[in-house]
Design a protein around this motif. Structure first.
Motif, PDB file in Angstrom:
ATOM      1  N   LEU A  39      47.775   3.433  98.539  1.00  0.00           N
ATOM      2  CA  LEU A  39      47.632   2.042  98.969  1.00  0.00           C
ATOM      3  C   LEU A  39      47.468   1.052  97.815  1.00  0.00           C
ATOM      4  CD1 LEU A  39      45.325   2.344 102.099  1.00  0.00           C
ATOM      5  CD2 LEU A  39      47.798   2.305 101.994  1.00  0.00           C
ATOM      6  N   ASN A  40      47.010   1.517  96.664  1.00  0.00           N
ATOM      7  CA  ASN A  40      46.797   0.615  95.526  1.00  0.00           C
ATOM      8  C   ASN A  40      45.881  -0.559  95.847  1.00  0.00           C
ATOM      9  OD1 ASN A  40      48.346   2.015  93.639  1.00  0.00           O
ATOM     10  ND2 ASN A  40      50.224   1.183  94.517  1.00  0.00           N
ATOM     11  N   GLY A  41      44.796  -0.272  96.521  1.00  0.00           N
ATOM     12  CA  GLY A  41      43.786  -1.317  96.731  1.00  0.00           C
ATOM     13  C   GLY A  41      43.995  -2.191  97.956  1.00  0.00           C
ATOM     14  N   LYS A  42      45.208  -2.243  98.479  1.00  0.00           N
ATOM     15  CA  LYS A  42      45.435  -3.102  99.662  1.00  0.00           C
ATOM     16  C   LYS A  42      45.451  -2.250 100.925  1.00  0.00           C
ATOM     17  CE  LYS A  42      48.650  -6.050  97.274  1.00  0.00           C
ATOM     18  NZ  LYS A  42      49.861  -5.502  96.810  1.00  0.00           N
ATOM     19  N   LEU A  43      44.819  -2.742 101.996  1.00  0.00           N
ATOM     20  CA  LEU A  43      44.850  -1.986 103.246  1.00  0.00           C
ATOM     21  C   LEU A  43      46.137  -2.323 103.998  1.00  0.00           C
ATOM     22  CD1 LEU A  43      41.124  -1.944 104.450  1.00  0.00           C
ATOM     23  CD2 LEU A  43      42.383  -0.249 103.130  1.00  0.00           C
ATOM     24  N   LYS A  44      47.240  -1.825 103.436  1.00  0.00           N
ATOM     25  CA  LYS A  44      48.562  -2.111 104.007  1.00  0.00           C
ATOM     26  C   LYS A  44      49.474  -0.927 103.672  1.00  0.00           C
ATOM     27  CE  LYS A  44      51.968  -5.892 103.968  1.00  0.00           C
ATOM     28  NZ  LYS A  44      53.095  -5.021 104.158  1.00  0.00           N
ATOM     29  N   ILE A  45      50.212  -0.460 104.692  1.00  0.00           N
ATOM     30  CA  ILE A  45      51.112   0.684 104.459  1.00  0.00           C
ATOM     31  C   ILE A  45      52.500   0.159 104.102  1.00  0.00           C
ATOM     32  CG2 ILE A  45      52.087   2.807 105.467  1.00  0.00           C
ATOM     33  CD1 ILE A  45      49.115   3.046 105.690  1.00  0.00           C
ATOM     34  N   LYS A  46      52.969   0.483 102.900  1.00  0.00           N
ATOM     35  CA  LYS A  46      54.305   0.025 102.461  1.00  0.00           C
ATOM     36  C   LYS A  46      55.391   0.439 103.456  1.00  0.00           C
ATOM     37  CE  LYS A  46      55.337   1.676  98.374  1.00  0.00           C
ATOM     38  NZ  LYS A  46      55.512   2.049  96.981  1.00  0.00           N
ATOM     39  N   GLN A  47      56.421  -0.371 103.571  1.00  0.00           N
ATOM     40  CA  GLN A  47      57.484  -0.091 104.538  1.00  0.00           C
ATOM     41  C   GLN A  47      58.142   1.274 104.285  1.00  0.00           C
ATOM     42  OE1 GLN A  47      58.073  -2.039 107.244  1.00  0.00           O
ATOM     43  NE2 GLN A  47      59.377  -0.334 107.915  1.00  0.00           N
ATOM     44  N   SER A  48      58.308   1.637 103.002  1.00  0.00           N
ATOM     45  CA  SER A  48      58.997   2.916 102.725  1.00  0.00           C
ATOM     46  C   SER A  48      58.170   4.103 103.247  1.00  0.00           C
ATOM     47  CB  SER A  48      59.273   3.075 101.230  1.00  0.00           C
ATOM     48  OG  SER A  48      58.068   3.025 100.512  1.00  0.00           O
ATOM     49  N   TYR A  49      56.838   4.007 103.161  1.00  0.00           N
ATOM     50  CA  TYR A  49      55.998   5.079 103.726  1.00  0.00           C
ATOM     51  C   TYR A  49      56.128   5.104 105.246  1.00  0.00           C
ATOM     52  CZ  TYR A  49      53.430   4.982  99.214  1.00  0.00           C
ATOM     53  OH  TYR A  49      53.062   5.023  97.893  1.00  0.00           O
ATOM     54  N   GLN A  50      56.170   3.895 105.829  1.00  0.00           N
ATOM     55  CA  GLN A  50      56.288   3.829 107.293  1.00  0.00           C
ATOM     56  C   GLN A  50      57.595   4.471 107.742  1.00  0.00           C
ATOM     57  OE1 GLN A  50      55.344   0.225 109.330  1.00  0.00           O
ATOM     58  NE2 GLN A  50      54.002  -0.534 107.727  1.00  0.00           N
ATOM     59  N   ASN A  51      58.697   4.129 107.052  1.00  0.00           N
ATOM     60  CA  ASN A  51      59.995   4.712 107.412  1.00  0.00           C
ATOM     61  C   ASN A  51      59.936   6.229 107.337  1.00  0.00           C
ATOM     62  OD1 ASN A  51      60.934   2.134 107.589  1.00  0.00           O
ATOM     63  ND2 ASN A  51      62.003   2.160 105.617  1.00  0.00           N
ATOM     64  N   ASP A  52      59.223   6.713 106.310  1.00  0.00           N
ATOM     65  CA  ASP A  52      59.198   8.157 106.091  1.00  0.00           C
ATOM     66  C   ASP A  52      58.481   8.907 107.206  1.00  0.00           C
ATOM     67  OD1 ASP A  52      59.961  10.334 104.490  1.00  0.00           O
ATOM     68  OD2 ASP A  52      57.893  10.554 103.806  1.00  0.00           O
ATOM     69  N   LEU A  53      57.496   8.255 107.807  1.00  0.00           N
ATOM     70  CA  LEU A  53      56.661   8.975 108.784  1.00  0.00           C
ATOM     71  C   LEU A  53      57.020   8.695 110.236  1.00  0.00           C
ATOM     72  CD1 LEU A  53      53.164   8.690 107.065  1.00  0.00           C
ATOM     73  CD2 LEU A  53      54.676  10.670 107.141  1.00  0.00           C
ATOM     74  N   GLN A  54      57.743   7.590 110.483  1.00  0.00           N
ATOM     75  CA  GLN A  54      58.038   7.269 111.881  1.00  0.00           C
ATOM     76  C   GLN A  54      58.764   8.423 112.569  1.00  0.00           C
ATOM     77  OE1 GLN A  54      59.598   3.440 111.153  1.00  0.00           O
ATOM     78  NE2 GLN A  54      57.582   2.507 111.504  1.00  0.00           N
ATOM     79  N   LEU A  55      58.282   8.742 113.769  1.00  0.00           N
ATOM     80  CA  LEU A  55      58.790   9.945 114.435  1.00  0.00           C
ATOM     81  C   LEU A  55      60.282   9.879 114.664  1.00  0.00           C
ATOM     82  CD1 LEU A  55      56.067  10.970 117.037  1.00  0.00           C
ATOM     83  CD2 LEU A  55      56.180  11.398 114.588  1.00  0.00           C
ATOM     84  N   GLU A  56      60.792   8.684 114.973  1.00  0.00           N
ATOM     85  CA  GLU A  56      62.233   8.597 115.282  1.00  0.00           C
ATOM     86  C   GLU A  56      63.103   8.886 114.060  1.00  0.00           C
ATOM     87  OE1 GLU A  56      59.999   6.214 115.712  1.00  0.00           O
ATOM     88  OE2 GLU A  56      60.736   4.222 115.152  1.00  0.00           O
ATOM     89  N   ASN A  57      62.534   8.798 112.869  1.00  0.00           N
ATOM     90  CA  ASN A  57      63.323   9.112 111.671  1.00  0.00           C
ATOM     91  C   ASN A  57      63.276  10.593 111.306  1.00  0.00           C
ATOM     92  OD1 ASN A  57      64.103   6.510 111.282  1.00  0.00           O
ATOM     93  ND2 ASN A  57      62.476   6.014 109.823  1.00  0.00           N
ATOM     94  N   ASN A  58      62.420  11.341 111.986  1.00  0.00           N
ATOM     95  CA  ASN A  58      62.200  12.736 111.578  1.00  0.00           C
ATOM     96  C   ASN A  58      62.691  13.725 112.631  1.00  0.00           C
ATOM     97  OD1 ASN A  58      60.541  12.957 108.940  1.00  0.00           O
ATOM     98  ND2 ASN A  58      59.682  11.194 110.027  1.00  0.00           N
TER      99      ASN A  58
END
Ligand SMILES: Cc1cc2nc3c(=O)[nH]c(=O)nc-3n(C[C@H](O)[C@H](O)[C@H](O)COP(=O)(O)O)c2cc1C
Length: 318
Positions: A39-58
Motif C-alpha cells: 500500500l505504501n502508506g495509503k489506504l487504497k488498493i492500486k487498480q493493477s492489484y484489483q485487476n489481479d484479484l477480481q474473480l472474473e479475471n481469474n
C-alpha cells in the motif's frame, strides 16, 4: 503420499494473465499465490492489484492473495478488501529481500521483529475472521532469526508457513540452506511448506527424500523457466509431451496477445516478454543464444519471427 504443488508468486510475472494461461496449457499446480499487495502508506488498493484479484479475471480455482506490510491498519484494510472479493485466506509476505523493503522493516526485514509480528497477528485474529498464512525466509542477517518468531507464530491458528530456505541478505544467490530448514521443522507446531530452487524433477525428488514429512512444495522461478515442470513432478516423469513446443507456442502467443492488449506501445511489451524469456530460455537447448535472439529483435515483427525461428529449431532437435 499425495503432494500439493503451489505456484510461488513472482511480482511482474505471475499475474492473472500468466496464471490463467499457465493453468490452461500446463496444469500441475493446485494453488496459486498472487504477487503481493503493497500500500505504501495509503489506504487504497492500486487498480493493477484489483485487476489481479477480481474473480472474473481469474480462471484458476485456488488463488490466495498476499500482502506485504508491517502495519496492522494496512493489514486489516487489505483483509477487508480481499474478503469483500470473497477470499477466505490472506498470505503475509515476510520474504522479500530487497534493501528498499527490508530497510523499512518489511519483507524479510521484519523476521527479526517478533513483537511487531505479534501485534499484527493479534489484531488480525481479534478483529477479523480471515485465515492467515505466512511466506517467509529464515531471516535477513542469519537463518536463526525465524527460530525466535516461532514461539509467537505458534500462538496463532495460522494455516501454514511457506519457507523459502534462504536468508534475505542472499537475495536469490547462493545455495538454499537445507540444514536450517530442517531446524525449522523441529521448531514449530505449524505446517511448513518448502520453497526454493525446485527447478527440475530430480531437484524436487531430492528435496522430497530429504524432508519426507513435507507434502506441500512451492515453485517460483522453475515454473516459468519450465512450465511443464509441475505436471511432470505430479506424473513422476522426466518425459515431455510429444507436442511440447506446440503447447509452449500456444501458451506464449496467448500471454503475448494479452500483454500486448494491456500494455501500450512497443517498448513495454518488448520489456515484458524479455523478462519472461530470461526464464523461458533456460529450458531451451542453447539458453544464451535463445535469449540473445529475442533481445536483438528490434520490433514486433522481428520478435515474432525470432520466436518462431527459435521454436522451429527446438522442434527439430527434439
Ligand atoms: C522477480 C521476482 C519476484 C518475486 N515476487 C514475489 C512476491 O510478490 N511475493 C513473494 O512471496 N515472493 C516473491 N518472490 C519470491 C518467489 O516467490 C520465491 O519464493 C523465490 O523465488 C524462491 O523460490 P524459487 O527458487 O522456486 O523461485 C519473487 C521472486 C522473484 C525472482
Amino acid at each position: 503420499m499425495a503432494i500439493t504443488l503451489l505456484s510461488s508468486p513472482l511480482q511482474g510475472f505471475t499475474d492473472f494473465r500468466f496464471r490463467n494461461a499457465f493453468h490452461h496449457y500446463f496444469g500441475g499446480i493446485d494453488t496459486f499465490y498472487a504477487p503481493y499487495i503493497r500500500l505504501n502508506g495509503k489506504l487504497k488498493i492500486k487498480q493493477s492489484y484489483q485487476n489481479d484479484l477480481q474473480l472474473e479475471n481469474n480462471s484458476t480455482t485456488n488463488l490466495i492473495p498476499q500482502v506485504m506490510t508491517n502495519d496492522a491498519d494496512e493489514f486489516l484494510f487489505v483483509v477487508k478488501y480481499v474478503q469483500s472479493l470473497g477470499y477466505k485466506e490472506l498470505n503475509w509476505n515476510l520474504g522479500c529481500p530487497y534493501p528498499m523493503v527490508t530497510k523499512s522493516g518489511m519483507g524479510s526485514g521484519l523476521i527479526c521483529n517478533p513483537t511487531k509480528i505479534d501485534e499484527i497477528l493479534k489484531r488480525a485474529h481479534n478483529e477479523t475472521d480471515i485465515t492467515v498464512s505466512m511466506k517467509m525466509r529464515m531471516g535477513y542477517e542469519h537463518a536463526e532469526e525465524i527460530l525466535d518468531t516461532f514461539p509467537i507464530l505458534d500462538n496463532y491458528p495460522l494455516k501454514s508457513i511457506a519457507i523459502h530456505a534462504r536468508i534475505g541478505k542472499q537475495l536469490y544467490k547462493g545455495p538454499v540452506d537445507l540444514e536450517a530448514f530442517s531446524r525449522c521443522l523441529d521448531s514449530t507446531k505449524h505446517k511448513l511448506y518448502y520453497n526454493g530452487d525446485i527447478t527440475s524433477v530430480e531437484a524436487f525428488q531430492k528435496i522430497q527424500e530429504r524432508f519426507p514429512s513435507i507434502d506441500h512444495f512451492m515453485i517460483g522461478r522453475g515454473l516459468i523457466a519450465d512450465p511443464f515442470l509441475p505436471s511432470m513432478i505430479k506424473n513422476n516423469t522426466n518425459e515431455y509431451p510429444k507436442n511440447r513446443w506446440d503447447i509452449f507456442s500456444e501458451f506464449h502467443d496467448t500471454i503475448y496477445q494479452q500483454y500486448d492488449e494491456y500494455l501500450s506501445g512497443p517498448t513495454p511489451i518488448k520489456m515484458k516478454m524479455l523478462g519472461f524469456w530470461e526464464y523461458f530460455s533456460q529450458s531451451f537447448s542453447n539458453p544464451q543464444k535463445t535469449y540473445k535472439a529475442i533481445k536483438k529483435a528490434g520490433n514486433q515483427v522481428k520478435y515474432k519471427n525470432a520466436v518462431s525461428e527459435i521454436l522451429s529449431k527446438e522442434r527439430k532437435l527434439s
